[in-house]
Design an enzyme around this catalytic site. Structure first.
Site, PDB file in Angstrom:
ATOM      1  N   HIS A 103      42.591  50.989  35.215  1.00  0.00           N
ATOM      2  CA  HIS A 103      42.368  50.191  34.221  1.00  0.00           C
ATOM      3  C   HIS A 103      41.146  49.384  34.684  1.00  0.00           C
ATOM      4  O   HIS A 103      40.808  49.401  36.000  1.00  0.00           O
ATOM      5  CB  HIS A 103      43.756  49.218  34.182  1.00  0.00           C
ATOM      6  CG  HIS A 103      44.182  48.669  35.274  1.00  0.00           C
ATOM      7  ND1 HIS A 103      45.002  49.546  35.982  1.00  0.00           N
ATOM      8  CD2 HIS A 103      43.856  47.571  36.079  1.00  0.00           C
ATOM      9  CE1 HIS A 103      45.356  48.522  37.153  1.00  0.00           C
ATOM     10  NE2 HIS A 103      44.730  47.409  37.390  1.00  0.00           N
ATOM     11  N   HIS A 105      39.280  45.624  34.864  1.00  0.00           N
ATOM     12  CA  HIS A 105      39.532  44.251  34.424  1.00  0.00           C
ATOM     13  C   HIS A 105      38.562  43.437  33.954  1.00  0.00           C
ATOM     14  O   HIS A 105      37.386  43.640  34.626  1.00  0.00           O
ATOM     15  CB  HIS A 105      40.081  43.550  35.763  1.00  0.00           C
ATOM     16  CG  HIS A 105      41.368  43.736  36.439  1.00  0.00           C
ATOM     17  ND1 HIS A 105      42.140  42.940  36.412  1.00  0.00           N
ATOM     18  CD2 HIS A 105      41.615  44.599  37.145  1.00  0.00           C
ATOM     19  CE1 HIS A 105      43.226  43.466  37.312  1.00  0.00           C
ATOM     20  NE2 HIS A 105      42.839  44.520  37.805  1.00  0.00           N
TER      21      HIS A 105
END
Ligand code: 5GP
Ligand code: ZN
Length: 160
Positions: A103, A105
């Protein structure tokens, strides 16, 4: 399609098995609000398919996630009155990754918010210029050598 070999909280969220505040979706990516934000507006941009880290995510998909993050950035900045932004990927446990579903951020920042990614690293000893030059030359040689790159890729896959 990759499947996690252990339970994965982000796969659960993507599959509708938990509460999530989604702010963007397309056929390969979703973005949702981080449950423990640095500041309000902290977003995670996540591939729908399970990839653990930078070493196994396909480069085109990684580029797409960055593209999504860049598109969301001015929206987050405007909505949350952020002064500035951090775009962060923690890849692997030694790099601080806690959720092992790749992922990105997107973190809105405000002056004096107390969050820090301390660079330059205060514990760093500045290497000799000759060492920096030697490292750069080694990297150029690796990048120019397709055979070495293939071997390196195979070793990365085998060690994963
Ligand atoms: P990492 O340390 O792996 O780069 O970051 C994981 C991030 O996922 C953390 O910022 C954490 O707050 C967030 N997170 C962990 N579990 C959940 C969850 O169940 N829902 C949401 N929205 N975020 C989560
Ligand atoms: Zn997953």
């Amino acid at each position: 399609m990759s499947a996690p070999d252990k339970p994965c909280i982000f796969c659960d969220l993507i599959n509708g098995a938990g509460e999530v505040s989604m702010c963007y979706e397309d056929s390969s990516a979703i973005a949702f609000m981080d449950i423990q934000p640095v500041n309000l507006g902290h977003v995670l941009v996540v591939p729908r398919e399970h990839f653990e880290s930078m070493s196994d995510i396909p480069p085109e998909l990684a580029m797409h996630l960055f593209d999504v993050a860049l598109r969301l950035s001015p929206v987050v900045r405007r909505l949350h009155g952020a002064d500035d932004m951090n775009l962060v990927v923690n890849s692997g446990p030694a790099a601080g990754q806690n959720v092992f579903h790749y992922h990105v951020h997107l973190i809105p920042r405000k002056a004096g918010d107390g969050f820090d990614i301390p660079l330059p690293f205060p514990g760093s000893e500045m290497p000799d210029r000759t060492l920096l030059d030697a490292m750069a030359v080694r990297m150029i040689a690796e990048l120019r050598d397709p055979v070495r790159q293939q071997i390196a890729r195979r070793l990365t896959v085998m060690s994963a």
